[in-house]
Design an enzyme around this catalytic site. Structure first.
Site, PDB file in Angstrom:
ATOM      1  N   CYS A  75       0.611  -1.135   0.055  1.00  0.00           N
ATOM      2  CA  CYS A  75      -0.052  -0.226   0.001  1.00  0.00           C
ATOM      3  C   CYS A  75       0.995   1.224   0.031  1.00  0.00           C
ATOM      4  O   CYS A  75       0.756   1.956  -0.889  1.00  0.00           O
ATOM      5  CB  CYS A  75      -1.057   0.162   1.203  1.00  0.00           C
TER       6      CYS A  75
HETATM    7  C1  UDX Z   1      -1.180  -0.138   5.486  1.00  0.00           C
HETATM    8  C2  UDX Z   1      -2.187   0.544   6.302  1.00  0.00           C
HETATM    9  O1  UDX Z   1      -1.724   0.614   7.731  1.00  0.00           O
HETATM   10  C3  UDX Z   1      -3.460   0.216   5.990  1.00  0.00           C
HETATM   11  O2  UDX Z   1      -4.489   0.969   6.873  1.00  0.00           O
HETATM   12  C4  UDX Z   1      -3.915   0.305   4.733  1.00  0.00           C
HETATM   13  O3  UDX Z   1      -5.091  -0.157   4.227  1.00  0.00           O
HETATM   14  C5  UDX Z   1      -2.781  -0.622   3.985  1.00  0.00           C
HETATM   15  O4  UDX Z   1      -1.505  -0.177   4.124  1.00  0.00           O
HETATM   16  P1  UDX Z   1       0.040  -2.552   5.710  1.00  0.00           P
HETATM   17  O5  UDX Z   1       0.843  -2.198   4.724  1.00  0.00           O
HETATM   18  O6  UDX Z   1      -0.553  -3.818   5.966  1.00  0.00           O
HETATM   19  O7  UDX Z   1      -1.154  -1.404   5.988  1.00  0.00           O
HETATM   20  O8  UDX Z   1       1.138  -2.292   7.075  1.00  0.00           O
HETATM   21  P2  UDX Z   1       1.387  -1.434   8.357  1.00  0.00           P
HETATM   22  O9  UDX Z   1       1.305  -2.003   9.520  1.00  0.00           O
HETATM   23  O10 UDX Z   1       0.706   0.049   8.123  1.00  0.00           O
HETATM   24  O11 UDX Z   1       3.025  -1.073   7.791  1.00  0.00           O
HETATM   25  C6  UDX Z   1       3.346  -0.898   6.889  1.00  0.00           C
HETATM   26  C7  UDX Z   1       5.099  -0.481   6.703  1.00  0.00           C
HETATM   27  O12 UDX Z   1       5.593   0.681   7.569  1.00  0.00           O
HETATM   28  C8  UDX Z   1       5.740  -1.749   7.347  1.00  0.00           C
HETATM   29  O13 UDX Z   1       6.709  -1.991   6.499  1.00  0.00           O
HETATM   30  C9  UDX Z   1       6.073  -1.228   8.772  1.00  0.00           C
HETATM   31  O14 UDX Z   1       7.285  -2.219   9.212  1.00  0.00           O
HETATM   32  C10 UDX Z   1       6.242   0.113   8.373  1.00  0.00           C
HETATM   33  N1  UDX Z   1       6.154   0.935   9.693  1.00  0.00           N
HETATM   34  C11 UDX Z   1       4.940   1.220  10.368  1.00  0.00           C
HETATM   35  C12 UDX Z   1       7.232   1.499  10.192  1.00  0.00           C
HETATM   36  O15 UDX Z   1       8.421   1.568   9.489  1.00  0.00           O
HETATM   37  N2  UDX Z   1       7.090   2.378  11.454  1.00  0.00           N
HETATM   38  C13 UDX Z   1       6.036   2.578  12.151  1.00  0.00           C
HETATM   39  O16 UDX Z   1       5.901   2.963  13.340  1.00  0.00           O
HETATM   40  C14 UDX Z   1       4.653   1.447  11.433  1.00  0.00           C
END
Ligand code: UDX
Length: 433
Positions: A266
């Protein structure tokens, strides 16, 4: 209520299971017959906690069925969800081939349909797609007008991989973008058992809410990563700093975890697509541009620090723990492990990799590297370890038993440094070693 979901990917399966959990009859549709037969046996095409169990439960109960023909499914259903993929093209724009085809099939079914039918767009589509491409395809194929002859709604999905069912069954909000009252009433009735706020808006605003939310979250991560590199040089820990920052209610403590950046299906895709939309509108996007730039800096920065810790990366064996873009998924799309591994190889390192669930998927995109079935062997083989995905099993590693290991970099603040003995350790966002 009879519902059909076109597309058995992440969004489609989760939507179908949510509808089944709410007590509706659901037909899952996909052109891939092998995928459908696996789904019928309770085997999800991707790893996601809870999904296999729910598939088994609802196929047994008869609430779930599958079809490989979107036309037939749409003839049967009162509400049809479009949940097919919208991948990025080379230039960052959205590929709309699959949604156009789904809309055409649904449109054909509407032609002879009796009673009011509602078409719901669940796929992430760039603003304007529902009332543009999708509405035209539906109207052309059905000979009916959206909002009069059939209902049309845009209802974006906010689920996170790894907690998809939980997010889908307990959403912070349900956004319903519609042109007409009847579609809104249908959607409201359908989703009211979730007990969440249902926000009514236009289809284009609903599409934009999805992109704007994901861009905001990605911006938070790049912001914290930029602060993180400053903190490292100032000799303070960004996690301490963000504890203070996050206590401000206007900011909130969520999504302030510094590390090696964001991956997944995403954030990178949606930010790039919105930048592409802005280009078409002739609007500059300095914030979004730098969100992506910062995300590219983090993997390089990690490798720079490892090179300094080891003196050189030439002929050094480096094990990468974690290949999935985040824990509890086997998804490797845009995983930050790939740029890290490529940079390590470019600088002469030999790379080993381990992941509890995603190794098979990673093999399809992996450069020249060695895969290990268990983490302990992967660590034993290495001079240095880079932790890229915060899988729970990595929290209990007995580092002390690995006598030859010289250095560890923690890209996700997962390891307890008090149990490392003489091994050099650095966690991103803490003072540089
Ligand atoms: C995301 C959105 O959260 C969700 O609402 C949308 O519908 C799709 O995209 P997702 O991609 O499944 O969901 O994962 P998410 O938990 O949001 O993490 C995305 C990325 O960001 C991961 O690589 C995670 O490691 C990274 N991340 C997340 C960080 O580096 N730091 C953070 O504080 C949070």
């Amino acid at each position: 209520m009879r519902t059909a979901v076109i597309g058995c990917g992440y969004v489609g399966l989760t939507t179908g299971l949510t509808l089944a959990e709410l007590g509706y009859d659901v037909v899952l549709v996909d052109t891939d017959k092998r995928k459908l037969s696996a789904v019928r046996e309770g085997r999800s095409p991707f790893y996601e906690p809870g999904v296999d169990e729910l598939l088994k439960k609802h196929f047994k109960a008869g609430t779930l069925r599958t079809m490989d023909d979107a036309l037939e499914a749409s003839r049967w259903a009162e509400i049809v969800f479009i949940a097919v993929g919208t991948p990025s093209r080379e230039d960052g724009s959205m590929e709309d081939r699959y949604i156009r085809e789904a809309a055409r099939q649904i449109g054909r079914s509407l032609k002879s349909a009796r009673g009011f039918r509602t078409v719901v767009v669940k796929s992430t589509v760039v603003p304007g797609t529902t009332i543009g491409t999708i509405r035209s395809a539906l109207e052309r194929a059905s000979g009916k007008r959206a909002g009069k002859g059939f209902g049309l709604a845009m209802c974006p999905e906010f689920l996170r991989e790894g907690s998809a069912m939980q997010d889908s069954l307990h959403p912070d909000r349900v956004v319903v973008g519609t042109l007409d009252d009847r579609s809104f009433e249908t959607m409201s009735k359908l989703f009211s058992p979730l007990g969440s706020i249902i926000l009514r808006t236009s289809p284009t605003a609903a599409e934009m809410i999805k992109y704007a939310s994901n861009t905001f979250l990605a911006t938070k991560i790049s912001y914290v990563n930029e602060m993180s590199r400053l903190c490292e040089k100032l000799g303070v820990d960004v996690y301490d700093v963000m504890e203070g920052v996050g206590l401000d209610k206007r900011i909130s403590p969520h999504f302030l975890r510094a590390g090696v950046g964001f991956g997944g299906s995403c954030f990178p895709k949606d930010v790039s697509a919105l930048i592409h939309v802005a280009k078409g509108l002739d609007e500059p996007t300095p914030v979004m541009d730098s969100v992506m730039r910062t995300n590219d800096i983090q993997p390089r920065h990690l490798v720079d620090v490892l090179e300094r810790m080891l003196g050189t990366l030439k002929k050094r064996k480096v094990t990468v723990l974690g290949l999935a873009f985040k824990p509890d998924t086997d998804d490797v799309r845009e995983t930050r492990s790939l740029p890290v591994i490529k940079a390590l190889i470019r600088r002469g390192a030999e790379v080993g990799g381990h992941d509890p669930k995603a190794a098979l998927n990673f093999r399809t995109i992996a450069p020249d590297m060695t895969f290990f079935d268990d983490a302990a062997t992967a660590i034993e083989w290495a001079d240095a370890v880079v932790l890229m995905t915060e899988w729970n099993e990595y929290r209990s590693i007995d580092w002390g038993q690995h006598k030859y290991l010289k250095a560890i970099i923690d890209g996700r603040r997962t390891i307890d440094p008090s149990r490392l003995g003489r091994i050099k350790y650095w966690s991103m966002g803490s003072p540089l070693p």
